[in-house]
Design an enzyme around this catalytic site. Structure first.
Site, mmCIF file in Angstrom:
data_model
loop_
_atom_site.group_PDB
_atom_site.id
_atom_site.type_symbol
_atom_site.label_atom_id
_atom_site.label_comp_id
_atom_site.label_asym_id
_atom_site.label_seq_id
_atom_site.Cartn_x
_atom_site.Cartn_y
_atom_site.Cartn_z
ATOM 1 N N ASP A 333 0.859 -1.167 0.000
ATOM 2 C CA ASP A 333 0.000 0.000 0.000
ATOM 3 C C ASP A 333 0.902 1.226 0.000
ATOM 4 O O ASP A 333 2.003 1.197 0.556
ATOM 5 C CB ASP A 333 -0.902 -0.009 1.242
ATOM 6 C CG ASP A 333 -1.823 1.186 1.286
ATOM 7 O OD1 ASP A 333 -2.379 1.521 0.232
ATOM 8 O OD2 ASP A 333 -1.979 1.775 2.366
ATOM 9 N N THR A 335 0.198 4.639 1.061
ATOM 10 C CA THR A 335 0.136 5.492 2.246
ATOM 11 C C THR A 335 0.545 4.710 3.487
ATOM 12 O O THR A 335 -0.014 3.661 3.793
ATOM 13 C CB THR A 335 -1.273 6.057 2.436
ATOM 14 O OG1 THR A 335 -1.657 6.748 1.253
ATOM 15 C CG2 THR A 335 -1.318 7.004 3.620
ATOM 16 N N ASP A 596 -1.611 -0.450 6.316
ATOM 17 C CA ASP A 596 -1.890 0.084 7.646
ATOM 18 C C ASP A 596 -3.361 0.431 7.849
ATOM 19 O O ASP A 596 -3.794 0.658 8.971
ATOM 20 C CB ASP A 596 -1.039 1.329 7.923
ATOM 21 C CG ASP A 596 -1.346 2.476 6.947
ATOM 22 O OD1 ASP A 596 -2.047 2.225 5.937
ATOM 23 O OD2 ASP A 596 -0.893 3.606 7.203
#
Length: 840
Positions: A333, A335, A596
């Site tokens: 991912d 971010t 996250d």
């Protein structure tokens, strides 16, 4: 939550429109429990205290290292020697005790390290107490607490929904059903379920042993064991040995009895030959059992876990260290993984074309969006940049990856004062007051909110291509609930301005990704962000110039086709992330997924190895195998190297132990069938095992090793250990056969031990290659120790090592050298066939 926003607005305006909001806030009891009520419940034992172990208990560790099938057999052998034989022949049991102690101490060290880190990764629960939001540990929740459920939270105690804004729960960890479940007021939230989108206030109705979580803790936290090829191979070896060991022991016992006079000798009270038969039987059994194999496997995992704990990497399952070494595709991912995860507000920008809009109402709306107790990283980035003024929050809709926007419904104050020096509004913008009625403001993805506005969408993409996150703020008169039920109505919202955010690329990201590229690991970026923003990040990391917009891929076939041509994806929905992982696994890849956010949780759960950042949501951490507690992506190469060390070294030492098992089985069967005395005393076998297997395997198991993973550990081990074990057994029998009738048994066994040691030590020397200076020193030191055992009076006596015939000594050395030559020839053949490692 909405109560906080409403309370703030009610205290700053005298508008009659605030009264319904104030009454609603009072009726929803959003103040939660008071401190006195919490204390009463704690005193009454109504606390969410449950035992959720983060690692194995002391009792489990002791049982698994002491009470094993092989230890049981060796204990029976030791008791037999203790009662009826020479205690020195029970020397092998010292190895059993030593192995158990090492295993217990090492696992306790790993347990302490993991438990300390697990505290840092423990989930949190937000509750309303004394009218304020308080963050507490799950075990501090009491009956009647008002829990705030936010996207990414894991429900830690059964609760009943009091208020909600489009709450959708993921109950797949409980039911296996992946579709989100909508929750309304009065519905029950089961502990262990995950908040996928929306928010809620829920009253706790069951805690501790009465909650659903206490019944399914193991299933929730350890929903499945990660597949470990080493663990599977070791277990299969042990199962095979368990099957053959009992009948083999029976054959050995009958063979020993036949060798020493048969059953008639057992019945003769004056015939003590049965004692020697017992010692031979014990020696046969000791030679078969690979007593250190399981120890060294768990030891390698444990040492790796401790090393990673020093790097702030929490290993939630030890075998996960091995899995990363097998990974050939790493899905990231953007971010929080490639970027620091810290989002900063950059500014507002006008939409292209037309007259400059008044941005003051936009600022009020952004203030309302930023004060959400359950807000995401975007709302936190907007906090403290805007003033709510006299506006009142009537309702709100939390951000959802499926909707791609959040919303807030405001009752505006009669006037919004203009801000001095406001250059963004344009020189000709008037400071007129907005409509004093209700309006709904939407903040979300340009692709979602700029449908029908191609010029504005193109401008958003141009901004995003610079690497900045671009959102759109739109306004409409619809209630947020209608946007949930009829999402197509979002087209009626009028775009007002761009909201520009910035992220910082992790400084170590480029080097880390370059490392994975050199190691043959494919890196795929799967982000929910604008494809132009993702492409900008990818260009900085040399991963490609463009990104595929996953929202335009209609089905799995289109996604699979895109995977063939690109490694960068934007606007990836959570379900698409899961499907991408499954597609890669279906192609035979071993997939790791990092992230996250709550939108990463299910993909992380489905991946072969799920890795969560330390700042990840509780849901994401709960389903991951590894947690990078300091959120440093550059820890990953260290995990990879440790995983490779574990796999390569355990395969290497497995060859040693199984070679011993093979020659032990052959010698036991041959001597039993042909009624020969066993060629060794138990203590002599122990001497060879310690010097040619135990000590070298301990050193090699923990040595550096960066060899890339190759599938098929068990077949390779068997194809090497069976032939080398047969060569060692043949050398021993060739050495012992002519001596058994020509020399006293004491000397014949002493000489046979030399032949066995020479062949065994050569197996060590070929498995230790490439032979660095420390490894040459290891082989030489073991050889010196063995020679000293024959020269020193104490060891001569203890191990019964007697050599008086130089001719026979030369003979067994020759046989041992021929056996070593056979090992060397087979090693070279095996190396060409890829059965052994020849480089690291």
């Amino acid at each position: 939550m909405t109560g906080a926003a409403a309370g703030e607005g009610a205290g700053t305006t005298e508008s009659a429109g605030t009264e319904p909001a104030a009454r609603a806030a009072a009726e929803s009891h959003t103040d939660g429990l008071t401190s006195a009520e919490v204390a009463e419940r704690i005193a009454a034992g109504q606390v969410n205290v449950t035992h959720t172990p983060t690692s194995r208990s002391l009792g489990d560790i002791v049982r698994e290292n002491v009470f094993t099938f092989f230890n049981g057999i060796l204990t029976v052998c030791f008791i037999a020697v203790l009662l009826l034989g020479d205690l020195r022949d029970g020397f092998f049991y010292g190895v059993v005790v030593f192995n158990a102690l090492i295993g217990i101490v090492q696992e306790l060290r790993a347990k302490r390290a993991l438990d300390k880190l697990a505290v840092l990764a423990a989930p949190e629960t937000a509750v309303q107490r004394d009218g304020a939001v308080t963050i507490i540990r799950p075990e501090e929740v009491v009956l009647g607490d008002l829990v705030i459920a936010r996207p990414g939270d894991q429900i830690t105690a059964d609760a009943e929904v009091v208020t909600t804004t489009a709450l959708f729960m993921d109950e797949s960890l409980l039911t296996g059903e992946s579709d989100p479940v909508a929750k309304a007021v009065g519905d029950r939230l089961m502990s262990g379920s995950l908040v996928q989108s929306g928010t809620a206030e829920a009253r706790v109705v069951a805690v501790g042993a009465d909650s659903y979580a206490s019944k399914l803790t193991a299933e929730i936290r350890r929903h499945s064991l990660v597949h470990s090829e080493l663990r599977a191979a070791t277990n299969r070896i042990l199962v095979y040995l368990s099957w053959i060991l009992v009948p083999l022991i029976i054959i050995i016992l009958f063979g020993r009895i036949a060798t020493y006079g048969g059953f008639a000798a057992l019945a003769d009270p004056n015939d003590q030959s049965w004692r020697q038969a017992l010692i031979d039987a014990v020696a046969s059994v000791v030679g078969i059992i690979p007593e250190g194999l399981v120890l060294l496997t768990s030891l390698a995992f444990g040492v790796a876990a401790i090393a990673l704990s020093r790097q702030k990497v929490l290993v939630q399952e030890l075998a996960a260290v091995e899995v990363l070494a097998r990974v050939d595709v790493l899905c990231l991912d953007k971010t929080g993984t490639l970027t620091t995860g810290t989002i900063r507000f950059h500014g507002l920008e006008q939409l292209p074309g037309g007259v400059a809009a008044d941005l003051d109402p936009c600022r009020v709306a952004l203030a309302a969006l930023s004060i959400d107790d359950a807000g995401n990283a975007t709302s936190r980035a907007l906090a403290n940049h805007f003033d709510l003024g006299g506006a009142v929050v009537e309702d709100r809709l939390a951000f959802s990856s499926f909707r791609a926007f959040s919303a807030v419904r405001l009752r505006h104050a009669p006037a919004v004062p203009a801000r001095d020096g406001d250059s963004a509004a344009g020189a000709g913008a008037a400071a007129a007051a907005p409509d004093p009625g209700l309006s709904t403001w939407l903040l979300g993805a340009p692709e979602r909110l700029l449908t029908g506005h191609p010029e504005a969408l193109a401008a958003a993409h141009e901004i995003a291509s610079s690497g900045r996150r671009t959102l759109v703020l739109s306004q409409c008169d619809l209630e947020p609930a209608r946007l949930v039920d009829e999402p197509e109505l979002v087209r009626e919202a009028t775009p007002r301005c761009f909201v520009i955010l910035e992220e910082t690329l992790r400084p170590e990201a480029a080097d880390t990704l370059a490392y994975f590229a050199t190691e043959g690991v494919r890196v795929i970026i799967v982000s929910g962000d604008n494809p132009h923003t993702v492409a900008s990040i990818a260009r900085q990391l040399n991963l490609g110039d463009t990104a595929v917009d996953a929202s335009t891929l209609p089905d799995d076939d289109a996604l699979a086709a895109a995977l063939e041509t690109t490694d960068v994806f934007g606007r990836v929905a959570p379900e698409q992330k899961r499907q991408l992982v499954k597609l890669l696994q279906g192609q035979g890849h071993s997939v790791a997924m990092t992230g996250d956010g709550v939108n990463d949780a299910m993909a992380i759960k489905d991946a072969d190895l799920g890795i969560a950042m330390g700042n990840a949501t509780p849901a994401t951490r709960a389903v991951s195998r590894l947690v990078l507690l300091d959120s440093r992506f550059d820890r990953m190469p260290e995990v990879l190297m440790l995983g490779r060390r574990v796999i390569a070294n355990v395969e290497r030492v497995s060859n040693l132990f199984l070679s011993k098992t093979v020659y032990g089985i052959v010698l036991a069967l041959f001597t039993a069938i042909f009624a020969w005395e066993f060629p060794f005393l138990p203590r002599q076998l122990t001497l060879v095992s310690v010097l040619a297997i135990g000590v070298p395997s301990f050193v090699l198991a923990l040595a550096p090793n960066r060899r890339r993973y190759r599938a098929g550990v068990l077949p390779r081990v068997l194809k090497f250990s069976v032939p080398t074990g047969l060569i060692a057994a043949t050398a021993c029998l060739a050495a012992y056969a002519p001596m058994r009738d020509r020399l006293p048994q004491v000397e014949a066994k002493s000489l046979a031990t030399i032949a066995l040691f020479m062949v065994s030590l050569w197996i060590v020397s070929v498995l230790a290659r490439p032979l660095s200076r420390p490894r040459v020193l290891l082989v030489v030191s073991m050889c010196v120790a063995f020679v000293l055992a024959y020269l020193l009076p104490f060891t001569q006596s203890f191990f019964v090592l007697t050599v008086t015939s130089p001719g026979w000594l030369l003979y067994v050395i020759t046989i041992g050298a021929l056996g070593a030559l056979g090992i060397e020839i087979y090693y070279r053949i095996a190396k060409r066939r890829g059965l052994v490692q020849d480089r690291e």
